[in-house]
Design a protein around this motif. Structure first.
Motif, PDB file in Angstrom:
ATOM      1  N   ILE A 127      10.754  19.080  29.464  1.00 45.23           N
ATOM      2  CA  ILE A 127      10.751  18.717  30.885  1.00 45.23           C
ATOM      3  C   ILE A 127       9.998  19.767  31.687  1.00 45.23           C
ATOM      4  O   ILE A 127       9.705  20.850  31.199  1.00 45.23           O
ATOM      5  CB  ILE A 127      12.188  18.551  31.443  1.00 45.23           C
ATOM      6  N   LEU A 128       9.722  19.434  32.928  1.00 47.04           N
ATOM      7  CA  LEU A 128       9.030  20.349  33.828  1.00 47.04           C
ATOM      8  C   LEU A 128       9.903  21.561  34.111  1.00 47.04           C
ATOM      9  O   LEU A 128      11.093  21.430  34.407  1.00 47.04           O
ATOM     10  CB  LEU A 128       8.723  19.603  35.141  1.00 47.04           C
ATOM     11  N   GLY A 129       9.342  22.753  34.001  1.00 48.69           N
ATOM     12  CA  GLY A 129      10.086  23.975  34.307  1.00 48.69           C
ATOM     13  C   GLY A 129       9.148  25.038  34.817  1.00 48.69           C
ATOM     14  O   GLY A 129       8.026  24.738  35.247  1.00 48.69           O
TER      15      GLY A 129
ATOM     16  N   GLY B  45      -4.061  21.520  28.758  1.00 49.54           N
ATOM     17  CA  GLY B  45      -4.494  20.133  28.881  1.00 49.54           C
ATOM     18  C   GLY B  45      -3.362  19.147  28.636  1.00 49.54           C
ATOM     19  O   GLY B  45      -3.461  17.964  28.975  1.00 49.54           O
ATOM     20  N   ASP B  46      -2.252  19.650  28.086  1.00 51.28           N
ATOM     21  CA  ASP B  46      -1.100  18.783  27.805  1.00 51.28           C
ATOM     22  C   ASP B  46      -0.176  18.608  29.006  1.00 51.28           C
ATOM     23  O   ASP B  46       0.829  17.912  28.924  1.00 51.28           O
ATOM     24  CB  ASP B  46      -0.292  19.378  26.637  1.00 51.28           C
TER      25      ASP B  46
ATOM     26  N   LYS C 251       3.441  15.752  45.795  1.00 54.06           N
ATOM     27  CA  LYS C 251       4.324  14.916  46.628  1.00 54.06           C
ATOM     28  C   LYS C 251       5.184  15.801  47.536  1.00 54.06           C
ATOM     29  O   LYS C 251       5.586  15.405  48.624  1.00 54.06           O
ATOM     30  CB  LYS C 251       5.230  14.076  45.708  1.00 54.06           C
ATOM     31  N   HIS C 252       5.462  17.018  47.056  1.00 55.36           N
ATOM     32  CA  HIS C 252       6.243  17.957  47.872  1.00 55.36           C
ATOM     33  C   HIS C 252       5.341  18.842  48.734  1.00 55.36           C
ATOM     34  O   HIS C 252       5.749  19.925  49.163  1.00 55.36           O
ATOM     35  CB  HIS C 252       7.151  18.810  46.978  1.00 55.36           C
TER      36      HIS C 252
ATOM     37  N   HIS D  93       3.682  15.458  36.474  1.00 54.93           N
ATOM     38  CA  HIS D  93       4.292  16.695  36.983  1.00 54.93           C
ATOM     39  C   HIS D  93       3.469  17.271  38.130  1.00 54.93           C
ATOM     40  O   HIS D  93       4.018  17.751  39.125  1.00 54.93           O
ATOM     41  CB  HIS D  93       4.402  17.740  35.867  1.00 54.93           C
ATOM     42  N   MET D  94       2.150  17.218  37.978  1.00 59.23           N
ATOM     43  CA  MET D  94       1.286  17.730  39.043  1.00 59.23           C
ATOM     44  C   MET D  94       1.509  16.913  40.316  1.00 59.23           C
ATOM     45  O   MET D  94       1.536  17.455  41.420  1.00 59.23           O
ATOM     46  CB  MET D  94      -0.170  17.647  38.571  1.00 59.23           C
TER      47      MET D  94
END
Lengths: 304, 304
Positions: free
Chosen positions: B24-26, B51-52, B63-64, B57-58
């Motif tokens: 997950i994103l961290g 590149g993965d 969005k924030h 996530h970006m």
């Protein structure tokens, strides 16, 4: 208003990285009584000592307006004695000696004039002895506060749970709250313990402060970050004494007032650790106390 | 006002007694950025990914309202990956995997538009990398906040002390403050650390809250006692993000405002631990935040 304290009046011998005492005055009852004496005046202690207990110590209690005729003297017995050594960080200690002496057969007798005390503070003791005191009170005190420790959870759990069911406020530390409830989260631990009898639970966290739980409300009290902890002995008892002393002074057992009482207890405890034994507690002035209370106010004050 | 965040943007794989995530994103930069994004809007992140790293996530960062052109993408590299397993009490964890990947050769380049950011938050990273960012700022930011950890005290102490001398606010935990200063008393530790460069020291104490030291003043912020801690990953980074986000929002670096900023940081951190990874942080509403802030006010409010 009238306060009855039950707890040990004892000799301690303390070794810390800062030095070593001889046999000095100690005991939960002593710390509780002295702390409360700075806040309220109608205080009695029920305890037991031996013939070796010096008049000088008894005088110190009397000088603080504590009525001592409930402290039974057994002339041919010896006073309870505890010796301990603190580690470098002061958070851990080894018990070197525990001589129960006269405490081994202690059967507390509450003097007639103290049976109707409005507030009862049960210092850390064998649960069965704490219960014997509750049974002698008539009418039931307006507030019964009980301090205890993990030792009784290990050795006398049934008796302990029995007494816990009879009190209004229980004070234990965070590890003890976890042990007693079987819950790691202090919120969950508190919820369980509040079903066991007490309406209020105070969780003492030492240098991290204290938490008060009541119904679904929580209050977090800070501890004063100190430059030096000289001797932690009696800090928890002093906390309890400051707490019940302020309740007895104000006669107000609302949640709001208990929050204040916890700050008073924390302030008193922050003095105790500044010197060996009861030394700092015995010499305190009202000005010292008021100044420390204001430091607690500053410590946590913020506005959103 | 403008805020530049430097910190890892990464993959985490987390195992707790409640369950296990996939990748997950961290990353510290992620948590700091997301937390700050609820409080202020002109935020840039400088970091590196491979590149993965998925567009999803970006997009979440964008969005924030976080500007991501300072996040360098190395197409044939792999994103920093950390895997860990928490023990039953959630206070301890084992690191299972640390794959530095693209982080191993990270040489941060601050985009031209970000060099004049008013506030700089240095997430936990190799001290030499933190320093490279400070050197690119022109003019010097109004406030530089630095987070770090014991790992750098063990492996890169000279570099660490060098960067510490360049910042305004240092955030570390209590054990790290003791290690860095060689003092057990946090008061004494703070006094020493405040001679090393920073004007402010924040000591994070996890479930026990945080202390802010400045000159001879101390502020004690509580932590919210939680029913359940679901996943502690990122709590410290979120705290830092809430802190600097509130400072950037208000543009006020007075002691009084820093106290508020710490409460904001504590409130944001209390959300992060409620779900896995950034899940709770990403979905927060302003109403959630205001409600939690009021809970912090109630938690410590008392009147003497």
């Amino acid at each position: 208003m009238s306060l009855l304290v039950i707890g040990t009046v004892a000799f301690d011998e303390i070794e810390t990285p800062r030095g070593k005492t001889g046999k000095i005055l100690g005991g939960a009852g002593t710390y509780i009584g002295l702390a409360a004496s700075h806040l309220t005046d109608d205080i009695k202690i029920v305890s037991v000592v031996g013939g070796d207990f010096p008049e000088e110590h008894m005088s110190l209690l009397k000088k603080h307006n504590i009525r001592t005729d409930g402290i039974k003297v057994i002339p041919d017995g010896k006073t309870f004695f505890w010796a301990g050594r603190y580690h470098e960080n002061m958070n851990m200690r080894d018990t070197l000696v525990t001589d129960l002496n006269v405490l081994a057969d202690f059967d507390p007798v509450v003097p007639g004039h103290a049976c109707s005390s409005k507030y009862l503070m049960l210092g850390n003791l064998t649960p069965a002895i704490q219960k014997r005191v509750i049974e002698q009170m008539e009418p039931r005190p307006e507030l019964i506060v009980m301090d205890t420790m993990n030792f009784w959870m290990d050795t006398a759990l049934n008796d302990l749970v029995d007494v816990i069911s009879m009190v209004d406020v229980l004070t234990i530390n965070d590890e003890e709250a976890r042990q007693l409830s079987g819950e790691y989260s202090l919120n969950k631990a508190a919820k369980k313990i509040l079903t066991m009898g007490p309406r209020y639970l105070i969780v003492k966290k030492g240098e991290h402060g204290a938490l008060l739980f009541h119904e679904d409300k929580i209050f977090h009290a800070p501890a004063m970050p100190l430059e030096d902890v000289f001797d932690p002995t009696g800090a928890g008892d002093t906390f309890a004494g400051g707490f019940i002393g302020y309740i007895a002074k104000t006669g107000d057992i609302s949640f709001e007032n208990m929050k204040r009482a916890i700050i008073y207890g924390s302030a008193m405890a922050s003095f105790t650790v500044e010197k060996f034994g009861t030394e700092r507690l015995a010499e305190l002035s009202q000005e010292d106390i008021q100044k420390r209370l204001q430091e607690f106010v500053s410590l946590v004050a913020f506005e959103i």
